[in-house]
Every structure is written in structure tokens, then in C-alpha cells.
Design a protein around this motif. Structure first.
Motif, short mmCIF file in Angstrom:
data_model
loop_
_atom_site.label_atom_id
_atom_site.label_comp_id
_atom_site.label_asym_id
_atom_site.label_seq_id
_atom_site.Cartn_x
_atom_site.Cartn_y
_atom_site.Cartn_z
N UNK A 174 0.82 -1.22 0.00
CA UNK A 174 0.00 0.00 0.00
C UNK A 174 0.86 1.27 0.00
N UNK A 175 1.93 1.37 0.82
CA UNK A 175 2.74 2.59 0.73
C UNK A 175 3.30 2.84 -0.67
N UNK A 176 3.72 1.77 -1.36
CA UNK A 176 4.22 1.93 -2.72
C UNK A 176 3.11 2.36 -3.67
N UNK A 177 1.90 1.84 -3.47
CA UNK A 177 0.77 2.23 -4.30
C UNK A 177 0.37 3.68 -4.05
N UNK A 178 0.47 4.11 -2.78
CA UNK A 178 0.19 5.51 -2.47
C UNK A 178 1.20 6.43 -3.14
N UNK A 179 2.45 5.97 -3.21
CA UNK A 179 3.48 6.77 -3.88
C UNK A 179 3.21 6.91 -5.37
N UNK A 180 2.44 5.96 -5.93
CA UNK A 180 2.08 6.03 -7.35
C UNK A 180 0.88 6.94 -7.60
N UNK A 181 0.34 7.51 -6.52
CA UNK A 181 -0.76 8.46 -6.68
C UNK A 181 -2.13 7.94 -6.33
N UNK A 223 10.93 -1.61 -7.22
CA UNK A 223 9.86 -1.62 -8.21
C UNK A 223 8.80 -2.64 -7.86
N UNK A 224 7.56 -2.29 -8.13
CA UNK A 224 6.44 -3.19 -7.84
C UNK A 224 6.57 -4.51 -8.61
N UNK A 284 -8.26 4.59 -0.09
CA UNK A 284 -9.36 3.68 -0.42
C UNK A 284 -9.09 2.95 -1.73
N UNK A 285 -8.44 3.62 -2.70
CA UNK A 285 -8.11 2.96 -3.96
C UNK A 285 -7.07 1.87 -3.80
N UNK A 286 -6.04 2.17 -2.98
CA UNK A 286 -5.02 1.16 -2.71
C UNK A 286 -5.62 -0.01 -1.93
N UNK A 287 -6.52 0.31 -1.00
CA UNK A 287 -7.19 -0.76 -0.26
C UNK A 287 -8.04 -1.63 -1.17
#
Length: 426
Positions: A35-42, A162-163, A46-49
Motif C-alpha cells: 500500500x505505501x508503494x501504491x500511495x506513492x504512485x498516486x 519496483x512493484x 481507499x483505492x489502494x485498499x
């Protein structure tokens, strides 16, 4: 000599099944550590969740079908094919860039990997006598927290590269586990030459399975509320770095695995799955109340309560799975475990986005306070006692019959015997 080989074989089957479950769960329930990496992608929280919930949504779609397949054709190839396909999808996802495409890959991988949840429990029912089944299922259920622990250790540092790197490692684990299952696992002997499914009655004619499903599903809400947002809570509310919080939460997952094992052994000794399950639900509610109070006040006690909640909220899973498998019997265990995990994951898939929205609107304190009620209701829903679908006495209360190894039992007893899932009287 055959008896000794059977004893050794059952522990090998359990060990391989545990590795397979751990590999699958590292992806299916470990994505919150991305989730922190997804948040860094913008992405929003709730979207990352929602992305993190996609694998559990995939599980919901196919669990019962995988269970029916295991009832009909056996556990070995169902387990291997599902995990292998899920791993290949994850490897393909390393090349996907769009959010919608990534969510679709996570959904498909979760749907394929659902085979591990529907079939590995059947292996325990067939290979282990009831006096050891709680311990064995407790070991099997440690696979979920161990898988999340693997994710907590691997994903934050892998995501720094990287993801795609993180997803490649998760996919490789699943493919490797599938190959090991194909080589090492053998299906247990079945009652009635594999025709038990047509001879045993429907265990859903009594309320026992429905109550077990309901209670276990209620307990999923606090479990996922704690696990999904633990890292974000420590980072955002307590100011921890992800690299510090990750190893601590991995230790919590290991402790949770130990709690499942201890609960399973407790149920074997007590001769009941539901009594320990009810007491642990009460305990979870108390710990969550302390966590909510700590989150409201900003006290450091919230961290200790979060750690305790991460352990106690996962401790009941093995008990409910064992009770469901024993009550359903060999003829229905795959389907019953599939239904059990389906309803649990249907709720789990909703927890991340719903609780994420609640945290965003009202804060962590209110989110934890709301879920205090769920274990209390679960304790009331748990059946007062459980018997197997074959009209046996409570688990562990017939040591003379349970001393027979599971494989020998199904060969030597008719399908109406205690371990064959015959009649349906409660």
C-alpha cells in the motif's frame, strides 16, 4: 510397517500443504504491505485498499467450485493446478502498468490460488485422526499469518526496487509450491471407493454449519481491520518508518501463527472446537476495546494493543475450519470448506475499502471501536456444542476409535462410520 509409513507420510503432506498455503497467502493477504508503494504512485488510501482486496474478491468467486473439485477428483492436482496458475498470472502482472489491468490480474490470481484454501483442509481431514486434527489444522492455519509475515519482510524492501520485482517473487513462490505439491503430496484414501459423496446426507440440513460459518465470518472483520491497516497506522499515526514497522508486524504474524497452533492443541485436549473459539472471541473484543481507547487518546498503549490484537484476532481460524471439516465429513468437506472460506473472504474483501473510508472520515479510534462488537456477536453465534455429520460424539471424546490412523480408518470402516460423514443428526 505400512502404519509407520502412513504416520510419516501424513506429516510430509502437512508440511508441503503448509508451504503451499504460505506461498499463496503471501500474495492473497500480503498485498497491504504494498500500500505505501501504491500511495506513492498516486492512489488514494481507499483505492489502494481496493487493489489489496482484489485477491480476496477472486477467492470468493471460485472457492466453492475448487472445493467441489477436490471432493470429486482429489486434493493433489486441484491444489497444484490452482497455485501454479495463480503464480503464472502474478508473473504476467509484472508487465502490467494500468490500475484496472493490475486489479484484474490480482482478481484472477486470487481466483486460481483459492484452490489451496479449498483442498489443503481436506488433506488434514483424510490423513489425521480426530485426536490430532486440531493441532494439524492449527499448523495448517498458521500458513496465513506466516504468509503475511513473509510479505511483511519481503514486500517493503522489494517494492523499493519496483512493484514488478515484488510481484515476480510472489509469483515464483506460488509456482514453486505447485511443483512441490505435484511431486510430494498424495491424496488420502477415501471412504466407499470415492462414492461417499452420493451416500452421505447434506450437512446443511442442520444449523450447525450455518452458525459456524456465521461466527467465523464475524471474526474476519476485526482480523482484517487490524492486519490491513496496521502498517499505515504505525506510519501515519505513530510516525514509524515502513522499514521499522514491517519487521515488527512480521513478528506479530509469527506470534499469530503460534496462537493458532496453541488454540488447535487446546481444542484437542478439551475435546471441543467451539468452547475455545468462544473464549478467544471474548478476548479479542477486550483487546480491541483497549486498542480503540489508545487510538482515541494517542497513547503509546495503542501500539501494544495493536500487537496483541494482531495475535488474538487470528487465533480462532483453525478452530472454525476444523469444526466445519469434521461436521461436514469426507463427502462434503471440500464444499463446506469452500463455502466457509467464501463467506469469510466475501466479507474480508469489503473490510479494506469500508474501514479505509471510515478511517478517512472519523479516524482510527472510531474504526477500532466499531469492530469491538463483532467478536461479541460471534461468541453468541458459535454453537454450544458440535458433533460430526456422522452422528459421532464431540471431537476427541472417542479415543478408542480415533487411535486408528486416518488412512486405515477409511479403508476398514463402512461409509456410515464416524470418520466417513454418514448421517446428519446433530
Amino acid at each position: 510397517m505400512d502404519h509407520e509409513r502412513g504416520d510419516r507420510r501424513r506429516w510430509l503432506v502437512l508440511a508441503v500443504g503448509m508451504f503451499a498455503m504460505t506461498s499463496g497467502c503471501a500474495f492473497q493477504f500480503g498485498l497491504p504491505y504494498l500500500i505505501p508503494a501504491l500511495l506513492d504512485e498516486g492512489l488514494s488510501l481507499s483505492g489502494a485498499g481496493l487493489l489489496a482486496a482484489c485477491p480476496t474478491a477472486g477467492l470468493v468467486l471460485t472457492l466453492t467450485a475448487w472445493g467441489a473439485a477436490a471432493d470429486r477428483w482429489g486434493e493433489r492436482w486441484v491444489l497444484a493446478s490452482g497455485l501454479g496458475l495463480g503464480g503464472l498470472v502474478l508473473l504476467a502482472a509484472t508487465a502490467v502498468r494500468g490500475t484496472a489491468g493490475l486489479g484484474a490480474c490480482f482478481l484472477l490470481a486470487g481466483a486460481a490460488g483459492a484452490s489451496a484454501h479449498a483442498s489443503s483442509g481436506r488433506l488434514i481431514l483424510g490423513w489425521f485422526p480426530a485426536r490430532e486434527r486440531g493441532l494439524a489444522m492449527g499448523l495448517r492455519q498458521t500458513s496465513l499469518p506466516l504468509g503475511v509475515a513473509v510479505a511483511a519482510l519481503l514486500l517493503p524492501p522489494l517494492a523499493a526496487h519496483g512493484r514488478a520485482t515484488a510481484l515476480a517473487v510472489l509469483g515464483g513462490l506460488s509456482v514453486g509450491a505447485a511443483l512441490l505439491v505435484a511431486v510430494a503430496v498424495r491424496d488420502p484414501a477415501r471412504p466407499g471407493g470415492g462414492e461417499a459423496g452420493g451416500q452421505a446426507g447434506n450437512p446443511y440440513r442442520t444449523p450447525v454449519l450455518w452458525r459456524l460459518h456465521g461466527a467465523a465470518t464475524l471474526l474476519v472483520v476485526p482480523q482484517f481491520t487490524v492486519s490491513v491497516f496496521a502498517l499505515v497506522f504505525l506510519v501515519d499515526e505513530r510516525g514509524w518508518s515502513p522499514s521499522t514497522a514491517g519487521p515488527l508486524l512480521a513478528c506479530v504474524q509469527v506470534a499469530g501463527a503460534g496462537a493458532r497452533l496453541a488454540a488447535g492443541r487446546w481444542s484437542d485436549v478439551a475435546g471441543s472446537r467451539v468452547g475455545p473459539m468462544r473464549r478467544l472471541a471474548w478476548t479479542a473484543s477486550g483487546v480491541l476495546a483497549v486498542l480503540a481507547a489508545g487510538a482515541f487518546s494517542g497513547s503509546a498503549v495503542a501500539v501494544a494493543a495493536l500487537m496483541a490484537a494482531g495475535v488474538v484476532t487470528v487465533s480462532t481460524n483453525g478452530l472454525s475450519f476444523t469444526a466445519v471439516a469434521e461436521y461436514a465429513g469426507p463427502a462434503w468437506a471440500g464444499r463446506a470448506l469452500g463455502v466457509h472460506t467464501t463467506v469469510q473472504n466475501a466479507v474480508a474483501a469489503c473490510v479494506a475499502p469500508a474501514v479505509g473510508a471510515l478511517i478517512g472520515a472519523a479516524g482510527y479510534g472510531w474504526a477500532y471501536a466499531v469492530v469491538v462488537a463483532f467478536p461479541l456477536v460471534a461468541a453468541a453465534v458459535v454453537p454450544l456444542h458440535e458433533k460430526s455429520a456422522g452422528s459421532t460424539s464431540r471431537a476427541g471424546s472417542t479415543p478408542r476409535r480415533l487411535s486408528v490412523p486416518a488412512g486405515a480408518a477409511v479403508r476398514s470402516r463402512p461409509p456410515s462410520g464416524p470418520d466417513a460423514g454418514g448421517g446428519q443428526s446433530e
